[in-house]
Scaffold this motif. Structure first.
Motif, PDB file in Angstrom:
ATOM      1  N   ASN A  95       0.800  -1.224   0.000  1.00 34.18           N
ATOM      2  CA  ASN A  95       0.000   0.000   0.000  1.00 34.18           C
ATOM      3  C   ASN A  95       0.830   1.271   0.000  1.00 34.18           C
ATOM      4  OD1 ASN A  95      -2.370  -1.490   0.012  1.00 34.18           O
ATOM      5  ND2 ASN A  95      -2.399  -1.604   2.240  1.00 34.18           N
ATOM      6  N   PHE A  96       2.131   1.133   0.108  1.00 37.78           N
ATOM      7  CA  PHE A  96       3.047   2.278   0.098  1.00 37.78           C
ATOM      8  C   PHE A  96       2.613   3.373   1.059  1.00 37.78           C
ATOM      9  CE2 PHE A  96       3.254   0.505  -4.235  1.00 37.78           C
ATOM     10  CZ  PHE A  96       4.577   0.086  -4.223  1.00 37.78           C
ATOM     11  N   PHE A  97       2.205   2.995   2.262  1.00 41.83           N
ATOM     12  CA  PHE A  97       1.794   4.040   3.193  1.00 41.83           C
ATOM     13  C   PHE A  97       2.805   4.185   4.319  1.00 41.83           C
ATOM     14  CE2 PHE A  97      -0.915   0.346   4.418  1.00 41.83           C
ATOM     15  CZ  PHE A  97      -0.331   0.051   5.625  1.00 41.83           C
ATOM     16  N   ARG A  98       2.791   5.380   4.879  1.00 40.67           N
ATOM     17  CA  ARG A  98       3.666   5.667   6.004  1.00 40.67           C
ATOM     18  C   ARG A  98       3.102   5.007   7.249  1.00 40.67           C
ATOM     19  NH1 ARG A  98       2.439  11.150   5.180  1.00 40.67           N
ATOM     20  NH2 ARG A  98       2.251  11.220   7.433  1.00 40.67           N
ATOM     21  N   LEU A  99       3.946   4.767   8.216  1.00 36.97           N
ATOM     22  CA  LEU A  99       3.548   4.147   9.469  1.00 36.97           C
ATOM     23  C   LEU A  99       2.445   4.961  10.155  1.00 36.97           C
ATOM     24  CD1 LEU A  99       4.065   1.858  11.469  1.00 36.97           C
ATOM     25  CD2 LEU A  99       5.805   3.293  12.551  1.00 36.97           C
ATOM     26  N   GLU A 100       2.549   6.271  10.126  1.00 35.26           N
ATOM     27  CA  GLU A 100       1.546   7.118  10.767  1.00 35.26           C
ATOM     28  C   GLU A 100       0.180   6.933  10.115  1.00 35.26           C
ATOM     29  OE1 GLU A 100       4.463   8.534   9.404  1.00 35.26           O
ATOM     30  OE2 GLU A 100       5.506   8.302  11.312  1.00 35.26           O
ATOM     31  N   LEU A 125      -5.883   1.900  25.569  1.00 39.16           N
ATOM     32  CA  LEU A 125      -4.661   1.088  25.561  1.00 39.16           C
ATOM     33  C   LEU A 125      -4.402   0.521  24.167  1.00 39.16           C
ATOM     34  CD1 LEU A 125      -2.261  -0.222  26.973  1.00 39.16           C
ATOM     35  CD2 LEU A 125      -3.779  -2.063  27.712  1.00 39.16           C
ATOM     36  N   GLN A 126      -5.437   0.010  23.511  1.00 40.74           N
ATOM     37  CA  GLN A 126      -5.258  -0.526  22.156  1.00 40.74           C
ATOM     38  C   GLN A 126      -4.753   0.556  21.200  1.00 40.74           C
ATOM     39  OE1 GLN A 126      -5.281  -3.632  21.040  1.00 40.74           O
ATOM     40  NE2 GLN A 126      -5.742  -4.348  23.098  1.00 40.74           N
ATOM     41  N   LYS A 127      -5.285   1.757  21.329  1.00 40.59           N
ATOM     42  CA  LYS A 127      -4.838   2.861  20.468  1.00 40.59           C
ATOM     43  C   LYS A 127      -3.382   3.220  20.744  1.00 40.59           C
ATOM     44  CE  LYS A 127      -9.366   4.998  19.836  1.00 40.59           C
ATOM     45  NZ  LYS A 127     -10.191   6.185  20.111  1.00 40.59           N
ATOM     46  N   LEU A 128      -3.013   3.235  22.020  1.00 40.70           N
ATOM     47  CA  LEU A 128      -1.629   3.552  22.371  1.00 40.70           C
ATOM     48  C   LEU A 128      -0.682   2.460  21.877  1.00 40.70           C
ATOM     49  CD1 LEU A 128      -2.097   4.985  25.980  1.00 40.70           C
ATOM     50  CD2 LEU A 128      -1.721   6.245  23.837  1.00 40.70           C
ATOM     51  N   LEU A 129      -1.126   1.223  21.930  1.00 43.14           N
ATOM     52  CA  LEU A 129      -0.289   0.115  21.457  1.00 43.14           C
ATOM     53  C   LEU A 129       0.007   0.234  19.971  1.00 43.14           C
ATOM     54  CD1 LEU A 129      -1.777  -2.916  23.421  1.00 43.14           C
ATOM     55  CD2 LEU A 129       0.449  -1.832  23.748  1.00 43.14           C
ATOM     56  N   LEU A 130      -0.932   0.785  19.222  1.00 38.65           N
ATOM     57  CA  LEU A 130      -0.719   0.949  17.780  1.00 38.65           C
ATOM     58  C   LEU A 130       0.428   1.910  17.474  1.00 38.65           C
ATOM     59  CD1 LEU A 130      -4.358   1.025  16.439  1.00 38.65           C
ATOM     60  CD2 LEU A 130      -2.626  -0.729  16.031  1.00 38.65           C
ATOM     61  N   LYS A 131       0.773   2.760  18.422  1.00 36.71           N
ATOM     62  CA  LYS A 131       1.856   3.709  18.215  1.00 36.71           C
ATOM     63  C   LYS A 131       3.233   3.086  18.467  1.00 36.71           C
ATOM     64  CE  LYS A 131      -0.953   7.713  19.224  1.00 36.71           C
ATOM     65  NZ  LYS A 131      -1.070   8.976  19.934  1.00 36.71           N
ATOM     66  N   LEU A 132       3.237   1.887  19.053  1.00 38.13           N
ATOM     67  CA  LEU A 132       4.502   1.210  19.337  1.00 38.13           C
ATOM     68  C   LEU A 132       5.038   0.529  18.082  1.00 38.13           C
ATOM     69  CD1 LEU A 132       3.634  -0.642  22.687  1.00 38.13           C
ATOM     70  CD2 LEU A 132       4.912   1.497  22.426  1.00 38.13           C
ATOM     71  N   LYS A 174       6.690   4.177  26.983  1.00 39.57           N
ATOM     72  CA  LYS A 174       6.030   4.954  25.927  1.00 39.57           C
ATOM     73  C   LYS A 174       4.543   5.101  26.210  1.00 39.57           C
ATOM     74  CE  LYS A 174       9.287   3.823  22.257  1.00 39.57           C
ATOM     75  NZ  LYS A 174       9.521   3.050  21.033  1.00 39.57           N
ATOM     76  N   ILE A 175       3.917   4.045  26.689  1.00 38.83           N
ATOM     77  CA  ILE A 175       2.491   4.102  27.026  1.00 38.83           C
ATOM     78  C   ILE A 175       2.267   5.073  28.165  1.00 38.83           C
ATOM     79  CG2 ILE A 175       0.562   2.751  27.982  1.00 38.83           C
ATOM     80  CD1 ILE A 175       1.711   0.356  26.329  1.00 38.83           C
TER      81      ILE A 175
END
Length: 182
Positions: A95-100, A125-132, A174-175
C-alpha cells in the motif's frame, strides 16, 4: 490419556487413520489463543481470521518438522507471530503508506468496529499500542495480555530474554508517557 497434551496430539496427527481428528483437536485447543495474539497485532478481524487460518495451514504442512524441542503452543505461536509480522510488512509495502497513516487507519477501525470489545480504558490502551513499533507491541501483548513468561516469549520470538525485557520496559514507558502527555 488426555487427548490435548502434546504427545497425544502428535500421535493422533502422525497416525494416518487419526490425522484429521488430531488436526481438529489441535485447532480446537489452540485457535482462540492463536487468533488472540494475531488480532492484537493486526487489529482487523478479517485479517486476523485469515492469518489464523494461514498459521494452521502452515503448521499442518510442516508438522513433520516439529522436533518437540518446544511445546506445540510455543511452536504455533512462533508461526503466528511470523505470519503476523510478515502480513504487516507486506501490507505496508503493497500500500506504500507511512507508518503514521497505518496507525491512523487502525485507530479509526478501533473506534468504529463492532468486533472490538472493551471499556474506554481498554480502547485507549489498544490505540496507544498501535503507536509502538511492531516488535514492542508484540512483546507487550504477549507479556501483558497473554501473561507469558519472558522464557516463553523468548522461545516464541527467538529473542534473548534481556532484549525482551528491554522491549517491554520501553513499551511500558512509551504508554505511560502518552497517558501522562509527556
Amino acid at each position: 490419556m488426555n487427548p490435548l497434551d502434546d504427545t497425544s496430539l502428535l500421535k493422533l496427527i502422525n497416525t494416518p487413520q487419526t490425522r484429521e481428528k488430531g488436526y481438529r483437536l489441535l485447532i480446537g485447543h489452540y485457535q482462540k489463543r492463536v487468533y488472540g495474539i494475531i488480532r492484537k497485532m493486526v487489529i482487523i478481524h478479517e485479517d486476523a481470521d485469515d492469518i489464523t487460518q494461514n498459521t494452521f495451514v502452515k503448521a499442518f504442512k510442516s508438522i513433520d518438522k516439529f522436533k518437540g524441542n518446544a511445546s506445540l503452543f510455543t511452536w504455533l505461536y512462533r508461526i503466528a507471530v511470523n505470519e503476523s509480522l510478515s502480513f504487516l510488512e507486506k501490507k505496508k509495502k503493497r500500500n506504500f503508506f507511512r507508518l503514521e497513516d497505518h496507525e491512523h487507519k487502525m485507530i479509526g477501525y478501533l473506534d468504529s468496529s463492532s468486533h472490538i470489545e472493551g471499556d474506554d480504558i481498554q480502547l485507549l490502551l489498544q490505540k496507544l499500542l498501535l503507536k509502538l513499533p511492531e516488535k514492542q507491541r508484540l512483546v507487550f501483548n504477549m507479556k501483558y495480555f497473554e501473561n507469558l513468561s519472558y522464557a516463553q516469549i523468548s522461545e516464541i520470538t527467538q529473542t534473548s530474554e534481556g532484549a525482551l525485557k528491554a522491549s517491554y520496559h520501553h513499551a511500558v514507558k512509551k504508554i505511560e508517557n502518552e497517558i501522562n502527555g509527556d
